[in-house]
Design a protein around this motif. Structure first.
Motif, PDB file in Angstrom:
ATOM      1  N   THR A   1       1.620   6.234   4.570  1.00  0.00           N
ATOM      2  CA  THR A   1       2.650   7.212   4.923  1.00  0.00           C
ATOM      3  C   THR A   1       3.597   6.702   6.001  1.00  0.00           C
ATOM      4  O   THR A   1       4.819   6.876   5.901  1.00  0.00           O
ATOM      5  CB  THR A   1       1.981   8.517   5.395  1.00  0.00           C
ATOM      6  OG1 THR A   1       1.056   8.963   4.403  1.00  0.00           O
ATOM      7  CG2 THR A   1       3.024   9.595   5.641  1.00  0.00           C
ATOM      8  N   TYR A   2       3.056   6.073   7.040  1.00  0.00           N
ATOM      9  CA  TYR A   2       3.867   5.695   8.196  1.00  0.00           C
ATOM     10  C   TYR A   2       4.261   4.227   8.209  1.00  0.00           C
ATOM     11  O   TYR A   2       4.926   3.779   9.150  1.00  0.00           O
ATOM     12  CB  TYR A   2       3.103   6.007   9.494  1.00  0.00           C
ATOM     13  CG  TYR A   2       2.610   7.424   9.585  1.00  0.00           C
ATOM     14  CD1 TYR A   2       3.470   8.491   9.396  1.00  0.00           C
ATOM     15  CD2 TYR A   2       1.270   7.696   9.848  1.00  0.00           C
ATOM     16  CE1 TYR A   2       3.021   9.797   9.468  1.00  0.00           C
ATOM     17  CE2 TYR A   2       0.807   8.997   9.923  1.00  0.00           C
ATOM     18  CZ  TYR A   2       1.685  10.048   9.733  1.00  0.00           C
ATOM     19  OH  TYR A   2       1.231  11.330   9.803  1.00  0.00           O
TER      20      TYR A   2
ATOM     21  N   LYS B   1      17.103   2.311   2.368  1.00  0.00           N
ATOM     22  CA  LYS B   1      16.982   2.235   0.914  1.00  0.00           C
ATOM     23  C   LYS B   1      16.139   3.390   0.390  1.00  0.00           C
ATOM     24  O   LYS B   1      15.421   4.053   1.132  1.00  0.00           O
ATOM     25  CB  LYS B   1      16.351   0.902   0.507  1.00  0.00           C
ATOM     26  CG  LYS B   1      17.194  -0.321   0.867  1.00  0.00           C
ATOM     27  CD  LYS B   1      16.506  -1.586   0.411  1.00  0.00           C
ATOM     28  CE  LYS B   1      17.329  -2.817   0.724  1.00  0.00           C
ATOM     29  NZ  LYS B   1      16.655  -4.067   0.295  1.00  0.00           N
ATOM     30  N   ASP B   2      16.193   3.606  -0.910  1.00  0.00           N
ATOM     31  CA  ASP B   2      15.369   4.663  -1.486  1.00  0.00           C
ATOM     32  C   ASP B   2      13.904   4.255  -1.429  1.00  0.00           C
ATOM     33  O   ASP B   2      13.556   3.106  -1.166  1.00  0.00           O
ATOM     34  CB  ASP B   2      15.794   4.977  -2.920  1.00  0.00           C
ATOM     35  CG  ASP B   2      15.752   3.738  -3.807  1.00  0.00           C
ATOM     36  OD1 ASP B   2      14.678   3.144  -3.945  1.00  0.00           O
ATOM     37  OD2 ASP B   2      16.805   3.366  -4.348  1.00  0.00           O
ATOM     38  N   GLU B   3      13.030   5.221  -1.686  1.00  0.00           N
ATOM     39  CA  GLU B   3      11.600   5.018  -1.478  1.00  0.00           C
ATOM     40  C   GLU B   3      11.041   3.890  -2.337  1.00  0.00           C
ATOM     41  O   GLU B   3      10.221   3.096  -1.886  1.00  0.00           O
ATOM     42  CB  GLU B   3      10.851   6.326  -1.767  1.00  0.00           C
ATOM     43  CG  GLU B   3      11.139   7.434  -0.780  1.00  0.00           C
ATOM     44  CD  GLU B   3      10.773   7.045   0.640  1.00  0.00           C
ATOM     45  OE1 GLU B   3       9.763   6.337   0.812  1.00  0.00           O
ATOM     46  OE2 GLU B   3      11.506   7.416   1.563  1.00  0.00           O
TER      47      GLU B   3
ATOM     48  N   PRO C   1       2.295   1.280  -8.470  1.00  0.00           N
ATOM     49  CA  PRO C   1       2.396   1.210  -7.003  1.00  0.00           C
ATOM     50  C   PRO C   1       1.484   0.121  -6.444  1.00  0.00           C
ATOM     51  O   PRO C   1       0.342  -0.023  -6.867  1.00  0.00           O
ATOM     52  CB  PRO C   1       1.960   2.605  -6.545  1.00  0.00           C
ATOM     53  CG  PRO C   1       2.148   3.486  -7.737  1.00  0.00           C
ATOM     54  CD  PRO C   1       1.908   2.623  -8.935  1.00  0.00           C
ATOM     55  N   LYS C   2       1.996  -0.617  -5.475  1.00  0.00           N
ATOM     56  CA  LYS C   2       1.207  -1.694  -4.885  1.00  0.00           C
ATOM     57  C   LYS C   2       0.077  -1.145  -4.022  1.00  0.00           C
ATOM     58  O   LYS C   2      -0.986  -1.755  -3.908  1.00  0.00           O
ATOM     59  CB  LYS C   2       2.124  -2.584  -4.034  1.00  0.00           C
ATOM     60  CG  LYS C   2       1.481  -3.875  -3.540  1.00  0.00           C
ATOM     61  CD  LYS C   2       1.144  -4.788  -4.692  1.00  0.00           C
ATOM     62  CE  LYS C   2       0.710  -6.165  -4.236  1.00  0.00           C
ATOM     63  NZ  LYS C   2       1.795  -6.935  -3.601  1.00  0.00           N
ATOM     64  N   ILE C   3       0.300   0.017  -3.412  1.00  0.00           N
ATOM     65  CA  ILE C   3      -0.720   0.621  -2.559  1.00  0.00           C
ATOM     66  C   ILE C   3      -0.711   2.127  -2.780  1.00  0.00           C
ATOM     67  O   ILE C   3       0.348   2.730  -2.982  1.00  0.00           O
ATOM     68  CB  ILE C   3      -0.476   0.280  -1.069  1.00  0.00           C
ATOM     69  CG1 ILE C   3      -1.622   0.803  -0.192  1.00  0.00           C
ATOM     70  CG2 ILE C   3       0.855   0.794  -0.591  1.00  0.00           C
ATOM     71  CD1 ILE C   3      -1.554   0.326   1.250  1.00  0.00           C
TER      72      ILE C   3
ATOM     73  N   SER D   1       9.418   0.595  -0.792  1.00  0.00           N
ATOM     74  CA  SER D   1       8.031   0.236  -1.077  1.00  0.00           C
ATOM     75  C   SER D   1       7.940  -1.177  -1.641  1.00  0.00           C
ATOM     76  O   SER D   1       7.047  -1.953  -1.271  1.00  0.00           O
ATOM     77  CB  SER D   1       7.428   1.245  -2.053  1.00  0.00           C
ATOM     78  OG  SER D   1       6.116   0.891  -2.395  1.00  0.00           O
ATOM     79  N   LEU D   2       8.863  -1.531  -2.535  1.00  0.00           N
ATOM     80  CA  LEU D   2       8.861  -2.870  -3.115  1.00  0.00           C
ATOM     81  C   LEU D   2       9.130  -3.927  -2.054  1.00  0.00           C
ATOM     82  O   LEU D   2       8.509  -4.994  -2.043  1.00  0.00           O
ATOM     83  CB  LEU D   2       9.905  -2.949  -4.231  1.00  0.00           C
ATOM     84  CG  LEU D   2       9.987  -4.273  -4.989  1.00  0.00           C
ATOM     85  CD1 LEU D   2       8.678  -4.546  -5.718  1.00  0.00           C
ATOM     86  CD2 LEU D   2      11.154  -4.262  -5.970  1.00  0.00           C
ATOM     87  N   HIS D   3      10.045  -3.630  -1.136  1.00  0.00           N
ATOM     88  CA  HIS D   3      10.359  -4.595  -0.079  1.00  0.00           C
ATOM     89  C   HIS D   3       9.212  -4.720   0.915  1.00  0.00           C
ATOM     90  O   HIS D   3       8.946  -5.813   1.438  1.00  0.00           O
ATOM     91  CB  HIS D   3      11.632  -4.158   0.648  1.00  0.00           C
ATOM     92  CG  HIS D   3      12.017  -5.069   1.778  1.00  0.00           C
ATOM     93  ND1 HIS D   3      11.620  -4.840   3.085  1.00  0.00           N
ATOM     94  CD2 HIS D   3      12.740  -6.215   1.803  1.00  0.00           C
ATOM     95  CE1 HIS D   3      12.089  -5.798   3.857  1.00  0.00           C
ATOM     96  NE2 HIS D   3      12.777  -6.642   3.108  1.00  0.00           N
ATOM     97  N   LEU D   4       8.515  -3.616   1.163  1.00  0.00           N
ATOM     98  CA  LEU D   4       7.459  -3.629   2.173  1.00  0.00           C
ATOM     99  C   LEU D   4       6.173  -4.251   1.647  1.00  0.00           C
ATOM    100  O   LEU D   4       5.566  -5.106   2.309  1.00  0.00           O
ATOM    101  CB  LEU D   4       7.188  -2.201   2.644  1.00  0.00           C
ATOM    102  CG  LEU D   4       6.173  -2.026   3.780  1.00  0.00           C
ATOM    103  CD1 LEU D   4       6.667  -2.719   5.041  1.00  0.00           C
ATOM    104  CD2 LEU D   4       5.928  -0.544   4.047  1.00  0.00           C
ATOM    105  N   TYR D   5       5.747  -3.833   0.454  1.00  0.00           N
ATOM    106  CA  TYR D   5       4.448  -4.261  -0.069  1.00  0.00           C
ATOM    107  C   TYR D   5       4.543  -5.365  -1.118  1.00  0.00           C
ATOM    108  O   TYR D   5       3.524  -5.987  -1.429  1.00  0.00           O
ATOM    109  CB  TYR D   5       3.708  -3.073  -0.692  1.00  0.00           C
ATOM    110  CG  TYR D   5       3.491  -1.916   0.241  1.00  0.00           C
ATOM    111  CD1 TYR D   5       2.616  -2.015   1.320  1.00  0.00           C
ATOM    112  CD2 TYR D   5       4.152  -0.709   0.049  1.00  0.00           C
ATOM    113  CE1 TYR D   5       2.412  -0.946   2.174  1.00  0.00           C
ATOM    114  CE2 TYR D   5       3.951   0.368   0.894  1.00  0.00           C
ATOM    115  CZ  TYR D   5       3.082   0.243   1.956  1.00  0.00           C
ATOM    116  OH  TYR D   5       2.879   1.302   2.794  1.00  0.00           O
ATOM    117  N   GLY D   6       5.720  -5.579  -1.681  1.00  0.00           N
ATOM    118  CA  GLY D   6       5.845  -6.557  -2.748  1.00  0.00           C
ATOM    119  C   GLY D   6       5.516  -5.954  -4.104  1.00  0.00           C
ATOM    120  O   GLY D   6       4.974  -4.849  -4.201  1.00  0.00           O
TER     121      GLY D   6
END
Length: 383
Positions: free
Chosen positions: A252-253, A153-155, A335-337, A159-164
């Motif tokens: 980043t990672y 997916k795009d960034e 941004p969540k983080i 990011s939304l899927h990873l961090y909420g």
């Protein structure tokens, strides 16, 4: 010409006591009784631009004139809110918030009532819209497939899927964390973590961790995990750390590590931290400080970590408290983080950095140069 209505809020480093910018402005009562030269200049400047001070105005109650700056035992009022005089009918409240641990200034809160026009739009789904059932996650192969698809997916979506999503933002609560390890990689390895929230804060803590595979990096991550567990989920959080690896591993990672199923170095605790971040409503900002001696809070966190190694009993990670109910669940475009490190594009993941196995021989150019320039000791004979 359109009329501009201005609101100024900030640290003006000026002491005005109970002066008003203009004689017809609302009467002010301030706890600070000193008037400085800069304070008189501030009042003149505000009057020239049809602005008035809000601090200490009687109709907002006695707390509106409280001290805003705390430098040791010295308390002053140098933070102000100033508004255009045309805005007075819209101001509903103003207060100087109580001072929070770790801050030397108090926050200012101004409420205004504005009339805005809202446009309501409705969305009607198409009849051709097909419902997609979620992919199965029964086996490890299923989970790896889902993680691989998510990595494509795009960034923003990743990011939304990873961090909420971010649901709320507030003034950040700050904490400095540090972790260190004695005898890393050995069966006697012992790590200490320190959390420093501010002077005399009841949340300041020192914990000890024991495990055969402990390292200082793992201890830094454990300190961040504990800070996230203690912090309120509905308050923006700012974590200061000495570990650049910890900041990059969580920013980043993180997406790449998640796509690998967290089968990376320190993957288990990284996954736990990311899961905790996902349950938060407010954003997280990570600050990397390279030189610990330049940050007093980091030095205090290190002192607590040293105390954790020697004195404090072992402490597991704290349990996340049940979050309160939130009224508005609309995600914010925040941004969540985030971090203060500049991301370098196309930078390799730490587990992908190639390791050299063949090393070239030492350079011998200097020896050759000395042999050429050294004068010969043998002389030929001529007849």
């Amino acid at each position: 010409m359109a009329e501009f209505r201005i609101i100024l809020m900030g640290d003006f480093n000026a002491r005005t006591a109970s002066l008003t910018a203009y004689p017809l402005d609302p009467r002010r009562i301030s706890k600070d009784k000193t008037v400085s030269t800069r304070g008189r200049w501030l009042c003149r400047t505000l009057a020239d631009n049809d602005l008035a001070l809000v601090n200490g105005v009687a109709k907002f109650g006695p707390h509106s004139g409280n001290y805003t700056s705390f430098q040791g035992t010295r308390q002053t009022v140098i933070d102000y809110t100033a508004i255009s005089n045309s805005l007075w009918p819209t101001v509903t409240s103003f207060t100087v918030c109580p001072r929070e641990d770790g801050y030397d200034h108090a926050a200012l809160s101004l409420s205004i009532a504005l009339t805005v026009s809202a446009r309501i739009t409705t969305y009607t789904p198409s009849r051709n819209t097909k419902r997609r059932d979620p992919l199965p996650t029964t086996t490890e192969l299923d989970k790896l497939l889902v993680a691989t698809l998510e990595a494509g997916k795009d960034e923003e979506k990743k990011s939304l899927h990873l961090y909420g999503p971010t649901l709320i933002t507030t003034n950040p609560v700050k904490v400095a964390v540090h972790g260190l390890c004695v005898n890393p990689g050995k069966t006697t390895a012992t790590a200490g973590i320190g959390l420093y929230w501010g002077p005399r804060s009841p949340r300041n803590a020192a914990y000890r961790l024991t495990s055969p595979d402990l390292t200082s990096t793992h201890a830094e991550l454990a300190a961040i995990a504990n800070a996230l567990m203690i912090a309120s989920v509905d308050k923006s959080l700012e974590i200061t750390t000495h570990s650049k690896y910890a900041v990059q591993a969580l920013t980043t990672y993180a997406s790449d590590s998640a796509a690998r199923g967290w089968r990376v170095t320190n993957g288990k605790i990284l996954q736990q931290i990311i899961s905790t971040i996902k349950t938060r409503w407010a954003p997280l900002h990570l600050i990397h400080i390279r030189n610990m001696q330049q940050n007093a809070h980091l030095r205090e966190a290190r002192t607590l970590a040293l105390r954790g190694i020697s004195n404090t009993p072992d402490a597991p990670l704290l349990n996340q408290p049940n979050p309160p109910q939130i009224v508005n669940s609309t995600p914010l475009q925040v941004p969540k983080i985030s971090s203060n490190l500049i991301e370098i594009p196309n930078e390799l993941h730490p587990d992908q950095v190639p390791k050299r196995t063949i090393f070239p021989e030492a350079h011998r150019g200097r020896n050759k140069l000395m042999a050429i320039t050294k004068p010969s000791t043998s002389h030929g004979s001529t007849q």
